[in-house]
Design an enzyme around this catalytic site. Structure first.
Site, mmCIF file in Angstrom:
data_model
loop_
_atom_site.group_PDB
_atom_site.id
_atom_site.type_symbol
_atom_site.label_atom_id
_atom_site.label_comp_id
_atom_site.label_asym_id
_atom_site.label_seq_id
_atom_site.Cartn_x
_atom_site.Cartn_y
_atom_site.Cartn_z
ATOM 1 N N VAL A 136 61.604 19.603 43.677
ATOM 2 C CA VAL A 136 60.806 20.370 42.727
ATOM 3 C C VAL A 136 60.356 19.478 41.572
ATOM 4 O O VAL A 136 61.065 18.570 41.162
ATOM 5 C CB VAL A 136 61.600 21.597 42.207
ATOM 6 C CG1 VAL A 136 62.856 21.170 41.477
ATOM 7 C CG2 VAL A 136 60.756 22.470 41.318
ATOM 8 N N CYS A 137 59.151 19.735 41.086
ATOM 9 C CA CYS A 137 58.630 19.082 39.877
ATOM 10 C C CYS A 137 57.870 20.149 39.100
ATOM 11 O O CYS A 137 58.094 21.336 39.294
ATOM 12 C CB CYS A 137 57.755 17.873 40.216
ATOM 13 S SG CYS A 137 56.213 18.294 41.052
ATOM 14 N N LYS A 138 56.964 19.740 38.243
ATOM 15 C CA LYS A 138 56.234 20.726 37.440
ATOM 16 C C LYS A 138 55.242 21.522 38.283
ATOM 17 O O LYS A 138 55.191 22.744 38.205
ATOM 18 C CB LYS A 138 55.511 20.036 36.282
ATOM 19 C CG LYS A 138 54.769 20.995 35.383
ATOM 20 C CD LYS A 138 54.107 20.283 34.217
ATOM 21 C CE LYS A 138 53.332 21.275 33.362
ATOM 22 N NZ LYS A 138 52.623 20.597 32.278
#
Length: 100
Positions: A62-64
């Site tokens: 997951v990231c932004k």
């Protein structure tokens, strides 16, 4: 590369599934909260941390917004890991947050 929606992830979290979530955002981004149980490994540290990961486990990245985590997923997949990219990243996630 496999993907997962934030709704699918929230359902797994609600079911208390044993998940391996890696948050590849930068330090200042995770200060705003992380998915409960996630481990923070900034994108730039993935190559050096990969040997410490377990190839028998599946990792949710997951990231932004989903782009950096897709890059991390591609790298880890090429190293023989089972990975899933979270579509839309934290911008789409509206579940509980954990602050570290």
């Amino acid at each position: 590369m496999k993907t997962m929606t934030t709704d699918e992830l929230i359902n797994l979290l609600d079911a208390n599934e044993d998940l391996n979530i890696i948050d590849v955002r930068e330090d200042h981004e995770v200060e705003n909260g992380m998915i409960p149980g996630a481990v923070h490994i900034p994108l730039g540290s993935i190559p050096e941390e990969a040997p410490n990961l377990d190839k028998s486990k599946e990792y949710i990245l997951v990231c932004k917004g989903g782009v950096r985590s897709a890059n991390a997923a591609e790298y880890l997949e090429a190293q023989g890991f089972e990975v899933v990219n979270l579509e839309g990243g934290m911008m789409s996630y509206d579940g509980e947050l954990e602050f570290k």
